[in-house]
Design an enzyme around this catalytic site. Structure first.
Site, PDB file in Angstrom:
ATOM      1  N   TYR A  40     -30.042   0.173  38.477  1.00 22.60           N
ATOM      2  CA  TYR A  40     -29.058   0.617  39.472  1.00 22.60           C
ATOM      3  C   TYR A  40     -29.603   0.458  40.886  1.00 22.60           C
ATOM      4  O   TYR A  40     -28.866   0.559  41.850  1.00 22.60           O
ATOM      5  CB  TYR A  40     -28.658   2.074  39.193  1.00 22.60           C
ATOM      6  N   SER A  48     -29.816   5.238  33.405  1.00 24.22           N
ATOM      7  CA  SER A  48     -29.291   6.209  34.375  1.00 24.22           C
ATOM      8  C   SER A  48     -30.218   7.403  34.587  1.00 24.22           C
ATOM      9  O   SER A  48     -30.405   7.853  35.721  1.00 24.22           O
ATOM     10  CB  SER A  48     -27.911   6.675  33.912  1.00 24.22           C
ATOM     11  N   LYS A  74     -34.409  -0.598  25.624  1.00 22.51           N
ATOM     12  CA  LYS A  74     -33.686   0.407  26.400  1.00 22.51           C
ATOM     13  C   LYS A  74     -33.897   1.785  25.794  1.00 22.51           C
ATOM     14  O   LYS A  74     -33.763   1.907  24.578  1.00 22.51           O
ATOM     15  CB  LYS A  74     -32.197   0.038  26.380  1.00 22.51           C
ATOM     16  N   LYS A 102     -26.079   9.950  18.604  1.00 17.84           N
ATOM     17  CA  LYS A 102     -25.972   8.548  18.188  1.00 17.84           C
ATOM     18  C   LYS A 102     -27.135   8.110  17.295  1.00 17.84           C
ATOM     19  O   LYS A 102     -27.394   6.924  17.156  1.00 17.84           O
ATOM     20  CB  LYS A 102     -25.866   7.661  19.440  1.00 17.84           C
ATOM     21  N   LYS A 150     -32.571  -0.405  21.106  1.00 15.91           N
ATOM     22  CA  LYS A 150     -31.950   0.645  21.921  1.00 15.91           C
ATOM     23  C   LYS A 150     -32.182   1.985  21.233  1.00 15.91           C
ATOM     24  O   LYS A 150     -31.812   2.172  20.075  1.00 15.91           O
ATOM     25  CB  LYS A 150     -30.455   0.370  22.077  1.00 15.91           C
ATOM     26  N   ARG A 190     -23.269   8.650  30.834  1.00 17.03           N
ATOM     27  CA  ARG A 190     -22.085   9.131  30.108  1.00 17.03           C
ATOM     28  C   ARG A 190     -21.154   9.886  31.052  1.00 17.03           C
ATOM     29  O   ARG A 190     -19.938   9.856  30.887  1.00 17.03           O
ATOM     30  CB  ARG A 190     -22.510   9.961  28.898  1.00 17.03           C
TER      31      ARG A 190
END
Ligand code: PBG
Length: 333
Positions: free
Chosen positions: A321, A282, A256, A225, A202, A212
């Site tokens: 999605y 997203s 990802k 992160k 990731k 988010r």
């Protein structure tokens, strides 16, 4: 693999592209509803479907609406749904205790789906960010995201999810040692058939922005992160992470984001031959759905093409999605 091509004109590679029937015959990869995992956003309330502004076509659903969505997905042949809770600000704390509350939103949604929709697998997310005042996936001490104390909390979170009936647990936190810790805790508690789909590779990505927003973590996140998620410049490191997670007991692995990292998907599939998933995140969704909304691209075609590319790159399945939309389109054919 050695490729042999007869010299022109004996070799006219356009012959195999000359009609739809021939193209059907020589097609190397297929996309099916059975390849899809559908990520959905859960929120409080009843009868609520609230649009996510940065993800055109995506909504946050209350638990009753999630159950309806799960039924619809199962009827379309989608094998799994993946839950992400939108957590109220008052439930975000420094100790993240809501993460392992047996009655938190995610666990309530899992129970409701397992009760009402037997033919869909429920996947849950293991990471502290929805519950953390700092918006990070792990505990923050003196500005540092600490590893080992976080892993202990992740174990509690995952056990509460397994107790609620989760079929697949998806640790998305990128802490070291969590797969081994989760696997032995699940075994010890008798959850021997609960699968671990590790977010093994990731990356620290700008493409998570709309997510988010969707889970209400954008405002909370302090800093970035990159001390736990991967540097987008690396791919050998992805192979080390996958190897490590497999050795610790992961059943399936994930790369990802998706489309910008197809080279990593291919290396993982070729290198390990294990069930390999990609997450079309997203931001990837927003780019396609947003451009389609503006009439700049053909949304359906771009959606199908983007997902087919994951299959070509060696993925066994994709979190997207678009899942119900694709499944509907494939069923109409
Ligand atoms: C957090 C988590 C993120 C996503 C899934 N789980 C965001 C992050 O790491 O900040 C991103 C999914 C998406 O962008 O669609 N544990």
């Amino acid at each position: 693999m050695q490729s042999i091509v007869a010299p022109f004109p004996a070799g006219r590679l356009r012959r195999n592209r000359s009609s739809g029937l021939i193209r059907d015959l020589v097609r190397e990869n297929y996309l099916a509803a059975g390849d899809l995992i559908w990520p959905v956003f859960v929120r409080d309330g009843e009868g609520v479907e609230e649009p996510v502004a940065s993800m055109p076509g995506v909504v946050r659903r209350s638990v009753d609406k999630i159950v309806e969505a799960a039924k619809e997905a199962a009827d379309l042949g989608i094998p799994a749904i993946c839950l992400f809770p939108y957590t109220d600000h008052v439930l975000k704390t420094e100790d993240c205790a809501e993460a392992w509350n047996p009655n938190n939103l995610s666990n309530r949604a899992t129970r409701a789906i397992k009760e009402a929709v037997p033919n869909i697998a429920v996947m849950t997310d293991v990471a502290l960010d929805p519950y953390n005042v700092n918006g990070h996936d792990g505990f923050v001490e003196n500005g540092e995201i600490v590893n080992d104390r976080t892993v202990e909390a992740l174990v509690k979170q995952a056990l509460s999810q397994a107790d609620a009936g989760a079929d697949i647990i998806g640790p998305s936190d990128m802490m070291d040692g969590r797969i081994g810790a989760l696997r032995s805790a699940l075994e010890a508690q008798g959850h021997t058939n609960v699968a671990l789909l590790s977010y093994a590779a990731k990356y620290a990505s700008a493409f998570y922005g709309p997510f988010r927003d969707a889970v209400g973590a954008s405002g909370a996140l302090k800093g970035d992160k990159s001390t736990y998620q991967m540097d987008p410049a690396n791919s050998d490191e992805a192979l080390r992470l996958v190897a490590r997670d497999l050795e610790e007991g992961a059943d399936m692995v994930m790369v990802k984001p998706g489309m910008p990292y197809l080279d990593v998907c291919r290396r993982v599939k070729d290198g390990f031959g294990v069930p390999t998933f990609a997450y079309q995140v997203s931001g990837e969704y927003a780019m396609i759905a947003g451009a389609a909304q503006n009439g700049w691209i053909d949304g359906d075609k771009a959606m199908i093409e983007s997902l087919m590319c994951f299959k070509r790159a060696g993925c066994d399945g994709i979190l997207t999605y678009f899942a119900p939309q694709v499944a509907r389109l494939l069923a109409d054919k």
